[in-house]
Design a protein around this motif. Structure first.
Motif, PDB file in Angstrom:
ATOM      1  N   ASP A   1       0.621  -1.923  -0.252  1.00  0.00           N
ATOM      2  CA  ASP A   1       0.446   0.196   0.059  1.00  0.00           C
ATOM      3  C   ASP A   1       1.076   0.896  -0.145  1.00  0.00           C
ATOM      4  N   TRP A   2       0.163   2.577  -0.313  1.00  0.00           N
ATOM      5  CA  TRP A   2       1.137   3.487   0.027  1.00  0.00           C
ATOM      6  C   TRP A   2       1.662   4.446   0.958  1.00  0.00           C
ATOM      7  N   LEU A   3       1.109   3.393   2.583  1.00  0.00           N
ATOM      8  CA  LEU A   3       2.580   3.845   3.002  1.00  0.00           C
ATOM      9  C   LEU A   3       3.560   2.669   3.747  1.00  0.00           C
TER      10      LEU A   3
ATOM     11  N   GLU B   1       8.712   4.525 -10.169  1.00  0.00           N
ATOM     12  CA  GLU B   1       8.285   3.102 -10.085  1.00  0.00           C
ATOM     13  C   GLU B   1       6.778   3.086  -8.974  1.00  0.00           C
ATOM     14  N   LEU B   2       7.802   3.365  -7.828  1.00  0.00           N
ATOM     15  CA  LEU B   2       6.755   3.015  -6.536  1.00  0.00           C
ATOM     16  C   LEU B   2       5.569   3.725  -6.514  1.00  0.00           C
ATOM     17  N   LEU B   3       5.877   4.531  -7.070  1.00  0.00           N
ATOM     18  CA  LEU B   3       4.531   5.723  -7.522  1.00  0.00           C
ATOM     19  C   LEU B   3       3.324   4.793  -9.220  1.00  0.00           C
ATOM     20  N   THR B   4       3.808   3.980  -9.654  1.00  0.00           N
ATOM     21  CA  THR B   4       2.997   3.878 -10.714  1.00  0.00           C
ATOM     22  C   THR B   4       3.212   1.812 -11.210  1.00  0.00           C
TER      23      THR B   4
ATOM     24  N   VAL C   1      -1.749   3.319  -5.362  1.00  0.00           N
ATOM     25  CA  VAL C   1      -1.141   4.409  -4.723  1.00  0.00           C
ATOM     26  C   VAL C   1      -2.526   5.384  -5.190  1.00  0.00           C
ATOM     27  N   ALA C   2      -3.161   5.705  -6.280  1.00  0.00           N
ATOM     28  CA  ALA C   2      -4.109   6.216  -6.928  1.00  0.00           C
ATOM     29  C   ALA C   2      -5.454   6.381  -5.406  1.00  0.00           C
ATOM     30  N   SER C   3      -5.118   5.437  -5.142  1.00  0.00           N
ATOM     31  CA  SER C   3      -6.611   5.414  -3.532  1.00  0.00           C
ATOM     32  C   SER C   3      -6.328   5.358  -2.128  1.00  0.00           C
TER      33      SER C   3
ATOM     34  N   SER D   1       0.383  14.056   0.708  1.00  0.00           N
ATOM     35  CA  SER D   1       1.740  13.104   0.136  1.00  0.00           C
ATOM     36  C   SER D   1       2.039  13.135  -1.726  1.00  0.00           C
ATOM     37  N   VAL D   2       1.203  12.249  -2.208  1.00  0.00           N
ATOM     38  CA  VAL D   2       1.394  11.231  -3.418  1.00  0.00           C
ATOM     39  C   VAL D   2       1.624  13.077  -4.177  1.00  0.00           C
ATOM     40  N   GLU D   3       1.315  13.846  -4.147  1.00  0.00           N
ATOM     41  CA  GLU D   3       1.851  15.130  -5.129  1.00  0.00           C
ATOM     42  C   GLU D   3       3.320  15.146  -4.721  1.00  0.00           C
ATOM     43  N   LYS D   4       3.480  15.490  -3.715  1.00  0.00           N
ATOM     44  CA  LYS D   4       5.048  16.012  -3.480  1.00  0.00           C
ATOM     45  C   LYS D   4       5.993  14.987  -3.468  1.00  0.00           C
TER      46      LYS D   4
END
Length: 288
Positions: free
Chosen positions: A60-62, A159-162, A198-200, A206-209
């Motif tokens: 997950d994102w965290l 890569e972590l984002l997408t 990530v999108a959810s 934090s995703v934008e930064k």
């Protein structure tokens, strides 16, 4: 298969480095031309495998933020605290290993270069690395700097984002993100590129930064990129925005994905475009 020089380089460098985010070398064997390196056992394989869903652990994102911080601290240690400083030269998701608590460990020092030429800030050397992660400035000038690792690390952040490979079906992830990006919209209008996990995220800021940081790392000119020390601090700030304590220990391994994969294409199905890690011919292009 890459030969004795890489084998010797890895032994020499890993014998000197000791950090919780750098893989530990336990021993080696060189008998009857058999070259073997013995590392600490890393239970959860590579970040690349985990992002592709092959391991069955839900990142997950965290958890992705914690992995990014651990990997950044490992590279920062190589740059700032190792003696002499070390440029890894092959930072990529296949060289970030995850232990049983999903702590990130930087691995594979076969292409690494010690900064023994003090005061110059760069090492002039034949271009080596992995296509897709390769610093274009280094490729054109053959001058390897710590900012070359920062560029590769920026690709790792994307890569972590997408959960996509750097080069996929002829498309380069940096260009794809920049073309789709709109900073006036939520998550910079990148929902179609971001991994659905990530999108959810419940912390879109934090995703934008994180996207901002990744794009600063992949600036064409090394001067415009942050240092790894600055990258670590920024990821720590992003974690606080997301409600995480950057200094807390990682939790135990996450639960497996529910059921089978959900039909997403395996982002690493075509490795031929980016998997090679080694020498590249000199560029005929001059620096801008």
């Amino acid at each position: 298969m890459q030969g004795g020089l890489e084998f010797k380089t890895e032994i020499e460098l890993l014998s000197r480095v000791h950090h919780k985010n750098v893989v530990s070398l336990i021993g080696f064997c060189f008998e009857q031309a058999e070259q073997m390196l013995v590392y600490e056992y890393i239970a959860n394989g590579t970040l690349k495998e985990n992002l592709s869903g092959k391991i069955g652990i839900r990142l997950d994102w965290l958890r992705r933020l914690r992995i990014a911080l651990g990997a950044a601290r490992g590279v920062q240690y190589l740059h700032d605290l190792a003696n002499p400083p070390i440029i890894h030269r092959d930072i990529k998701s296949n060289n970030i290993l995850l232990d049983e608590r999903l702590n990130a460990k930087v691995a594979d020092f076969g292409l690494s270069k010690p900064m023994v030429e003090s005061g110059r800030g760069h090492v002039t050397t034949q271009v080596k690395g992995t296509m897709g992660y390769l610093d274009p400035e280094y490729y054109m000038t053959q001058q390897l700097t710590q900012k070359s690792d920062v560029y590769s690390f920026g690709i790792l952040l994307l890569e972590l984002l997408t959960s996509r490979s750097p080069i996929e079906k002829g498309r380069y992830i940096v260009r794809e993100v920049k073309m789709a990006m709109d900073t006036t919209k939520a998550m910079y209008n990148l929902h179609g590129i971001l991994d659905p996990i990530v999108a959810s995220s419940t912390s879109p800021r934090s995703v934008e930064k994180f996207i901002d940081l990744a794009l600063r790392c992949v600036q064409e000119s090394g001067i415009g990129r942050p240092t790894m020390s600055e990258v670590v601090k920024e990821i720590e700030n992003i974690m606080e925005v997301a409600g995480l304590n950057p200094n807390a220990e990682s939790a135990s391994i996450s639960a497996s994905y529910e059921g089978q994969s959900r039909g997403f294409d395996d982002p690493y199905s075509d490795e031929s475009l980016f998997a090679y890690s080694g020498d590249y011919p000199s560029s005929k292009l001059g620096p801008k």
